[in-house]
Design an enzyme around this catalytic site. Structure first.
Site, mmCIF file in Angstrom:
data_model
loop_
_atom_site.group_PDB
_atom_site.id
_atom_site.type_symbol
_atom_site.label_atom_id
_atom_site.label_comp_id
_atom_site.label_asym_id
_atom_site.label_seq_id
_atom_site.Cartn_x
_atom_site.Cartn_y
_atom_site.Cartn_z
ATOM 1 N N GLY A 46 11.095 -3.048 5.463
ATOM 2 C CA GLY A 46 10.367 -4.315 5.429
ATOM 3 C C GLY A 46 9.941 -4.643 3.998
ATOM 4 N N HIS A 47 9.359 -3.650 3.314
ATOM 5 C CA HIS A 47 8.973 -3.859 1.907
ATOM 6 C C HIS A 47 10.202 -4.171 1.053
ATOM 7 C CE1 HIS A 47 5.676 -0.950 3.200
ATOM 8 N NE2 HIS A 47 4.986 -1.992 2.790
ATOM 9 N N GLN A 60 -2.878 -11.975 8.075
ATOM 10 C CA GLN A 60 -3.026 -11.729 6.635
ATOM 11 C C GLN A 60 -2.350 -12.854 5.844
ATOM 12 O OE1 GLN A 60 -2.752 -7.774 4.601
ATOM 13 N NE2 GLN A 60 -0.670 -8.409 4.167
ATOM 14 N N MET A 102 0.847 -1.192 0.000
ATOM 15 C CA MET A 102 0.000 0.000 0.000
ATOM 16 C C MET A 102 0.886 1.247 0.000
ATOM 17 S SD MET A 102 -3.447 -0.942 2.046
ATOM 18 C CE MET A 102 -2.874 -0.629 3.697
ATOM 19 N N GLY A 135 4.918 -10.010 4.402
ATOM 20 C CA GLY A 135 5.699 -9.957 5.638
ATOM 21 C C GLY A 135 4.994 -10.670 6.781
ATOM 22 N N SER A 177 6.544 -0.475 10.103
ATOM 23 C CA SER A 177 5.174 -0.349 9.594
ATOM 24 C C SER A 177 5.011 1.061 9.064
ATOM 25 C CB SER A 177 4.172 -0.579 10.741
ATOM 26 O OG SER A 177 2.900 -0.104 10.359
ATOM 27 N N SER A 178 4.268 1.197 7.969
ATOM 28 C CA SER A 178 4.014 2.545 7.453
ATOM 29 C C SER A 178 3.292 3.377 8.511
ATOM 30 C CB SER A 178 3.175 2.465 6.181
ATOM 31 O OG SER A 178 3.799 1.590 5.262
ATOM 32 N N ARG A 179 2.496 2.726 9.352
ATOM 33 C CA ARG A 179 1.725 3.449 10.372
ATOM 34 C C ARG A 179 2.608 3.990 11.504
ATOM 35 N NH1 ARG A 179 -2.547 -0.515 8.908
ATOM 36 N NH2 ARG A 179 -4.320 0.714 8.153
ATOM 37 N N LYS A 208 4.968 -9.857 9.701
ATOM 38 C CA LYS A 208 4.384 -8.908 10.658
ATOM 39 C C LYS A 208 2.856 -8.979 10.615
ATOM 40 C CE LYS A 208 3.480 -4.317 11.788
ATOM 41 N NZ LYS A 208 2.329 -3.954 10.991
HETATM 42 O O1 PAF Z 1 -0.108 -5.688 3.633
HETATM 43 C C1 PAF Z 1 -0.524 -4.795 2.869
HETATM 44 O O2 PAF Z 1 0.133 -3.791 2.588
HETATM 45 C C2 PAF Z 1 -1.912 -4.934 2.257
HETATM 46 O O3 PAF Z 1 -2.796 -5.539 3.144
HETATM 47 C C3 PAF Z 1 -1.906 -5.660 0.903
HETATM 48 C C4 PAF Z 1 -1.433 -7.101 1.035
HETATM 49 C C5 PAF Z 1 -1.000 -4.926 -0.076
HETATM 50 C C6 PAF Z 1 -3.330 -5.694 0.326
HETATM 51 O O4 PAF Z 1 -3.834 -4.415 0.145
#
Ligand code: PAF
Length: 276
Positions: free
Chosen positions: A32-33, A149, A26, A143, A181-183, A145
């Site tokens: 992490g990404h 998900q 997102m 990830g 985390s982006s948050r 984290k």
């Molecule tokens: O983990 C995320 O950033 C989101 O939940 C994802 C997997 C890109 C789906 O929008």
């Protein structure tokens, strides 16, 4: 690096390459990404990333409007990381007028994040299913984290026979243990200073587990104690659950997923550790 915005462009670009690794994001990228990108590059002939702040996975009172965004910076980071293809759709490209389908993974979505954020995982599963169909990756990278998900996406890929290998990579942390985390960008300096208490709690549970403690409630108590030591934090849940079914355990007979969700001011933080 090719940046594409439509499903048709993405499909055409995909067909020009062989093995493809996809890192769905997102945006507002962090290390992490980038660790997922590095893994995807190591394991595939070509690497794609998607940047899409998926509206359907946010509840009405959640942070969709303020979710951090910085596309130029994200694209520069992806280019420097060696990504070949980036898919950056508008919301209307993913959810055109008349869009009426959702992917629902039952069971594992009722608990933990799913219990606090109704509809969240239907939004995640639906957009990830679409991304898998649009990008048609050989492998897709997520990830640890976001442990739940990962469980949901694996279940969806298995149940729907999606021809994608779902790869889960370790959580990347700051030096003091806070999971990236982006948050985290929402945190004030004071909140940032106390945020690692979640990881301290998870580590305390892991130390007890490594010392032979198998009573799940004793492990949960250790996590709660570390979080409750910080008065600014309030707990959404603390869990010691089966890593596959995500059902709470009474005793840990083999492995367990220790996880917590905490509110710190207006920010919600999650983290987890596998007890194994
Ligand atoms: O983990 C995320 O950033 C989101 O939940 C994802 C997997 C890109 C789906 O929008």
């Amino acid at each position: 690096m090719k940046v594409v915005r439509t499903v048709a462009e993405m499909r055409a670009a995909r067909h020009a390459v062989g093995d493809l690794g996809l890192v769905p994001t997102m945006g507002y990228l962090h290390e992490g990404h980038l660790s997922l990108v590095a893994r995807a590059r190591a394991e595939n002939a070509a690497t794609a990333a998607s940047i899409f702040v998926n509206p359907t996975q946010f509840g009405p009172n959640e942070d969709l409007a303020r979710y951090p965004r910085d596309l130029p910076r994200d694209l520069a980071l992806l280019e420097a990381a060696g990504v070949d293809l980036v898919f950056v759709p508008e919301a209307a490209e993913i959810y055109p007028p008349g869009f009426a389908t959702a992917v629902e993974v039952r069971g594992v979505t009722d608990v933990l994040e799913g219990a606090v954020r109704p509809g969240h995982f239907a939004g995640v599963a639906t957009v990830v299913a679409k991304l898998f169909n649009i990008v048609q990756p050989t492998r897709a990278y997520f990830g640890q984290k976001d442990a739940q998900q990962c469980v949901v996406i694996r279940a969806m890929a298995r149940d729907l026979d999606l021809p994608v290998e779902v790869v889960v990579a370790p959580t990347v942390r700051e030096a003091d243990g806070l999971a990236l985390s982006s948050r985290n960008s929402y945190l004030t300096p004071e909140q940032r200073a106390v945020a690692p208490a979640i990881y301290r709690g998870l580590q305390a549970a892991k130390a007890l587990f490594d010392g032979g403690e198998r009573d799940a409630e004793a492990l949960r108590r250790a996590i709660r104690a570390a979080v409750e030591a910080e008065p600014q934090m309030s707990i959404d849940y603390v869990s010691v659950a089966d890593p596959e079914t995500l059902r709470e355990l009474t005793r840990v007979t083999s492995q367990a997923l220790a996880s917590a969700a905490v509110r710190l001011g207006t920010t919600r933080l999650i983290d987890n550790l596998l007890l194994a």
